[in-house]
Design a protein around this motif. Sequence first.
Motif, PDB file in Angstrom:
ATOM      1  N   ALA A 133      40.090  38.938  51.518  1.00 52.37           N
ATOM      2  CA  ALA A 133      40.758  40.003  51.460  1.00 52.37           C
ATOM      3  C   ALA A 133      40.885  40.552  50.128  1.00 52.37           C
ATOM      4  N   TYR A 134      40.890  39.740  49.321  1.00 53.62           N
ATOM      5  CA  TYR A 134      41.043  40.142  47.700  1.00 53.62           C
ATOM      6  C   TYR A 134      39.750  40.621  47.105  1.00 53.62           C
ATOM      7  N   GLY A 135      38.547  40.424  47.801  1.00 59.08           N
ATOM      8  CA  GLY A 135      37.397  40.812  47.391  1.00 59.08           C
ATOM      9  C   GLY A 135      36.918  39.858  46.423  1.00 59.08           C
ATOM     10  N   ALA A 136      37.119  38.714  46.159  1.00 62.09           N
ATOM     11  CA  ALA A 136      36.475  37.809  45.323  1.00 62.09           C
ATOM     12  C   ALA A 136      35.181  37.619  45.595  1.00 62.09           C
ATOM     13  N   LYS A 137      34.136  37.418  44.476  1.00 60.28           N
ATOM     14  CA  LYS A 137      32.788  37.402  44.768  1.00 60.28           C
ATOM     15  C   LYS A 137      32.493  36.051  44.587  1.00 60.28           C
ATOM     16  N   VAL A 138      33.289  34.945  44.022  1.00 62.87           N
ATOM     17  CA  VAL A 138      33.195  33.583  44.241  1.00 62.87           C
ATOM     18  C   VAL A 138      34.400  32.936  44.681  1.00 62.87           C
ATOM     19  N   VAL A 163      30.676  34.501  47.679  1.00 67.01           N
ATOM     20  CA  VAL A 163      30.834  35.019  48.898  1.00 67.01           C
ATOM     21  C   VAL A 163      29.611  36.200  49.155  1.00 67.01           C
ATOM     22  N   ARG A 164      29.174  36.120  50.202  1.00 65.27           N
ATOM     23  CA  ARG A 164      28.226  37.222  50.861  1.00 65.27           C
ATOM     24  C   ARG A 164      28.711  38.335  51.571  1.00 65.27           C
ATOM     25  N   ASN A 165      28.126  39.733  51.501  1.00 61.20           N
ATOM     26  CA  ASN A 165      28.628  40.722  52.170  1.00 61.20           C
ATOM     27  C   ASN A 165      29.040  40.474  53.485  1.00 61.20           C
ATOM     28  N   GLU A 166      28.023  39.551  54.254  1.00 62.55           N
ATOM     29  CA  GLU A 166      28.035  39.546  55.884  1.00 62.55           C
ATOM     30  C   GLU A 166      29.389  38.371  55.896  1.00 62.55           C
ATOM     31  N   ASP A 167      30.112  38.093  55.012  1.00 65.90           N
ATOM     32  CA  ASP A 167      31.190  37.083  55.115  1.00 65.90           C
ATOM     33  C   ASP A 167      32.488  37.971  55.782  1.00 65.90           C
ATOM     34  N   GLU A 169      32.143  39.877  57.942  1.00 67.80           N
ATOM     35  CA  GLU A 169      31.843  40.301  59.559  1.00 67.80           C
ATOM     36  C   GLU A 169      32.789  39.278  60.437  1.00 67.80           C
ATOM     37  N   ASP A 170      32.813  38.146  60.068  1.00 60.54           N
ATOM     38  CA  ASP A 170      33.396  37.139  61.060  1.00 60.54           C
ATOM     39  C   ASP A 170      34.769  36.521  60.302  1.00 60.54           C
ATOM     40  N   GLU A 171      35.521  37.386  59.559  1.00 60.25           N
ATOM     41  CA  GLU A 171      36.675  37.005  59.038  1.00 60.25           C
ATOM     42  C   GLU A 171      36.833  35.599  58.381  1.00 60.25           C
ATOM     43  N   GLY A 172      35.576  35.268  57.669  1.00 62.52           N
ATOM     44  CA  GLY A 172      35.345  34.362  57.002  1.00 62.52           C
ATOM     45  C   GLY A 172      35.027  32.823  57.436  1.00 62.52           C
ATOM     46  N   ALA A 173      34.666  32.968  58.806  1.00 62.54           N
ATOM     47  CA  ALA A 173      34.332  31.754  59.533  1.00 62.54           C
ATOM     48  C   ALA A 173      33.148  31.150  58.932  1.00 62.54           C
ATOM     49  N   ALA A 174      31.803  31.782  58.684  1.00 66.75           N
ATOM     50  CA  ALA A 174      30.901  31.279  58.001  1.00 66.75           C
ATOM     51  C   ALA A 174      30.922  30.872  56.369  1.00 66.75           C
ATOM     52  N   LEU A 175      31.753  31.604  55.834  1.00 69.22           N
ATOM     53  CA  LEU A 175      32.083  31.331  54.376  1.00 69.22           C
ATOM     54  C   LEU A 175      32.842  29.895  54.610  1.00 69.22           C
ATOM     55  N   HIS A 176      33.809  29.841  55.337  1.00 71.66           N
ATOM     56  CA  HIS A 176      34.494  28.673  55.441  1.00 71.66           C
ATOM     57  C   HIS A 176      33.636  27.266  55.630  1.00 71.66           C
ATOM     58  N   GLU A 177      32.628  27.673  56.470  1.00 68.97           N
ATOM     59  CA  GLU A 177      31.760  26.476  56.664  1.00 68.97           C
ATOM     60  C   GLU A 177      30.996  25.990  55.634  1.00 68.97           C
ATOM     61  N   ARG A 178      30.567  27.113  54.746  1.00 70.18           N
ATOM     62  CA  ARG A 178      29.878  26.874  53.530  1.00 70.18           C
ATOM     63  C   ARG A 178      30.548  26.269  52.486  1.00 70.18           C
TER      64      ARG A 178
END
Length: 209
Positions: A133-138, A163-167, A169-178
């Motif tokens: 939500a803050y727009g952090a890139k890492v 952080v990827r642009n597509e993150d 799209e799923d409110e961070g679910a894939a980001l949390h998995e990575r």
Amino acid sequence: MAKAKRLVVLVSGSGTNLQALLDAVASQGPDAYGAEIVAVGADRDGIAGLERAERAGLPTFVRRVKDYGTREEWDAALAGATGAYAPDLVVSAGFMKIVGKEFLARFGGRFVNTHPALLPSFPGAHGVRDALAYGAKVTGCTVHFVDDGVDTGPIIAQGVVEVRNEDYEDEGAALHERIKEVERKLLVDVVGRLARNGYRIEGRKVVIQ
Ligand code: GRF
């Protein structure tokens, strides 16, 4: 070789960080890894984390806040149940409760937590979502000792995840998995090093010997 240190692991959810610790102990052996898990505790029933512990043949305990008159009584009960296993280190691996004074009095300085953000940014229960939500890139994960604040204790180690642009799209679910992929390796590495080498906490600085 020094005797393996005793770990109690606390969980509230899926327990994949617990599983990573279980796998490290099983594959390397407690003596080589430096630690063994002697019990797993939780603040709720019916979670995959407890099933993982049971499959590994470990004793488990559950202390639910709602079963106690006050938060202090719950904290004392959690401290008592944890202390019954005489741990050298306690690991909060996705344990979603803030412990109180008694727990910290007994286990402060040897209570390790893993958090899914780069502290001191984005503490609290929504570290992944808040970074997005803050727009952090890492962002990433932080393994730290627990003090009486929320995710404020001395940092032991951190891992970085982009952080990827597509993150978005799923409110961070894939980001949390990575993040969790990095987090599991970091936690296994840190707990093993703390157990094998010993450590000092000098103010905010953690020195692993
Ligand atoms: C981890 O990302 C942890 O940092 C967070 O919740 C997640 C727990 O995952 N607080 P698991 O239960 O170990 O799979």
